[in-house]
Design a protein around this motif. Structure first.
Motif, short mmCIF file in Angstrom:
data_model
loop_
_atom_site.label_atom_id
_atom_site.label_comp_id
_atom_site.label_asym_id
_atom_site.label_seq_id
_atom_site.Cartn_x
_atom_site.Cartn_y
_atom_site.Cartn_z
N ILE A 184 -8.66 -12.20 -28.39
CA ILE A 184 -9.45 -11.52 -27.74
C ILE A 184 -9.40 -10.08 -27.94
O ILE A 184 -8.30 -9.85 -27.45
N VAL A 185 -10.29 -9.11 -28.53
CA VAL A 185 -9.65 -7.48 -28.62
C VAL A 185 -11.09 -6.97 -27.84
O VAL A 185 -12.56 -7.48 -28.06
N ALA A 186 -11.43 -6.53 -27.05
CA ALA A 186 -12.74 -5.76 -26.12
C ALA A 186 -12.14 -4.64 -25.26
O ALA A 186 -11.11 -4.18 -25.90
N ARG A 187 -13.30 -4.52 -25.40
CA ARG A 187 -13.54 -2.47 -25.51
C ARG A 187 -14.64 -2.72 -23.36
O ARG A 187 -15.32 -3.67 -23.45
N PRO A 188 -13.86 -1.73 -22.55
CA PRO A 188 -14.98 -1.50 -21.25
C PRO A 188 -16.91 -1.24 -21.57
O PRO A 188 -17.03 -1.12 -22.55
N ALA A 189 -17.47 -2.40 -20.75
CA ALA A 189 -18.87 -2.15 -21.15
C ALA A 189 -19.03 -0.75 -20.63
O ALA A 189 -18.92 -0.07 -19.42
N LEU B 262 -16.73 -10.59 -21.01
CA LEU B 262 -17.80 -10.76 -20.38
C LEU B 262 -18.05 -10.26 -19.26
O LEU B 262 -19.03 -9.16 -18.71
N GLU B 263 -17.64 -11.27 -18.02
CA GLU B 263 -18.37 -10.38 -17.08
C GLU B 263 -17.57 -10.21 -16.31
O GLU B 263 -17.88 -9.24 -15.17
N ALA B 264 -16.58 -10.15 -16.34
CA ALA B 264 -15.68 -9.26 -16.21
C ALA B 264 -15.60 -7.17 -16.45
O ALA B 264 -15.23 -6.48 -15.55
N GLY B 265 -16.67 -7.82 -17.10
CA GLY B 265 -17.30 -5.97 -18.04
C GLY B 265 -17.11 -5.60 -19.55
O GLY B 265 -16.75 -4.14 -18.83
N ARG C 243 -10.24 -3.92 -16.16
CA ARG C 243 -11.69 -3.36 -16.32
C ARG C 243 -11.67 -2.09 -15.67
O ARG C 243 -11.92 -0.91 -16.07
N ARG C 244 -11.51 -2.40 -14.52
CA ARG C 244 -10.87 -1.13 -12.90
C ARG C 244 -10.02 -0.25 -13.67
O ARG C 244 -10.12 1.26 -14.05
N ASP D 198 -12.50 4.49 -22.61
CA ASP D 198 -12.84 3.67 -24.13
C ASP D 198 -11.17 3.39 -24.69
O ASP D 198 -10.87 3.13 -25.85
N ALA D 199 -11.02 2.61 -23.48
CA ALA D 199 -9.45 2.10 -23.66
C ALA D 199 -9.62 0.58 -24.37
O ALA D 199 -10.92 0.42 -24.76
#
Length: 256
Positions: free
Chosen positions: A248-253, A224-227, A188-189, A194-195
């Motif tokens: 799983i495909v995710a984007r930074p919140a 989700l917990e990682a942001g 996440r860091r 927009d990654a």
């Protein structure tokens, strides 16, 4: 036409060779005892021990090639890569690249000019031959230029907001729960606002987790917990495999 020849190493080679060594000693000792005794009962016991050890040796030898050092199972990587925007990315990070199996799997989807980083601790105690040179060689044979980085996923040596796509293929379930959480937080860091994060996992959870949680729910909660915000969560069924994969495909919140 013969395609590129890859070598991805032998998994769990030390433990399995140790097991073969123990069984070989058992066979030799049983053979000596059986040859030197006149007692029918002792001969029977010695023969039984040798038979069990031989069967175990055969099973371990088969496991040395599981998965085969040259196999890829490309469909699982295609399923993940097809959901990631490689065409709009400049820097890609593959966490836990090992000997390059995931890099080779992702290679057909990565355009020329994209900087690809392959990160791993490169511990050859688990995979025979695991090292930066082998990862780079396998990736190059797939047409992908890779910069290997020897480091822990929980302490990424990368700048904040510097990665456009991060992938982790069959990595987190091998880590203790705390290490998996730390690695996701580090991702996440380093991910740009927009990654995209792409995860390919077995239907397993990290070590040290109590109970029998549902893998999809478990991994989605960790992401989700990682942001991150999850865009895609699905179970991938492949023919010939008894177990599915979790994609799983995710984007930074957005920061609150």
């Amino acid at each position: 036409m013969i395609g590129p020849r890859y070598y991805f190493g032998v998994y769990h080679w030390r433990r399995r060779l140790r097991s073969i060594g123990v069984d070989a000693i058992s066979i030799v000792v049983a053979a000596v005892v059986g040859a030197r005794t006149q007692c029918r009962g002792r001969r029977f016991v010695a023969a039984a021990i040798a038979t069990v050890a031989a069967v175990r040796t055969g099973r371990t030898l088969r496991r040395l090639g599981a998965p085969p050092p040259w196999s890829l199972e490309r469909a699982k990587y295609d399923a993940l890569a097809s959901r990631l925007p490689f065409d709009r990315s400049d820097r890609v990070l593959d966490v836990g690249c090992g000997t390059g199996r995931s890099l080779v799997g992702l290679a057909p989807h990565v355009p020329d000019g994209v900087v690809v980083l392959g990160l791993d601790v490169f511990d050859d105690r688990i995979i025979l031959g695991n090292g930066p040179r082998l990862a780079r060689r396998n990736a190059a044979r797939a047409g992908l230029a890779v910069e290997p980085i020897a480091a822990d996923a929980a302490t990424l040596p990368l700048e904040t907001d510097s990665i456009d796509i991060a992938t982790a293929c069959r990595v987190f379930h091998d880590l203790p729960a705390e290490s998996a959480a730390a690695a996701l937080s580090e991702l996440r860091r380093v991910c740009a606002p927009d990654a995209t994060l792409g995860i390919l996992e077995l239907p397993l959870v990290s070590d040290g987790v109590e109970g029998d949680p549902d893998p999809e729910a478990y991994w989605s909660d960790r992401v989700l917990e990682a942001g991150f915000e999850i865009e895609t969560l699905e179970r991938l069924e492949l023919s010939g495999r008894p177990e599915p994969y979790v994609v799983i495909v995710a984007r930074p919140a957005a920061d609150p």
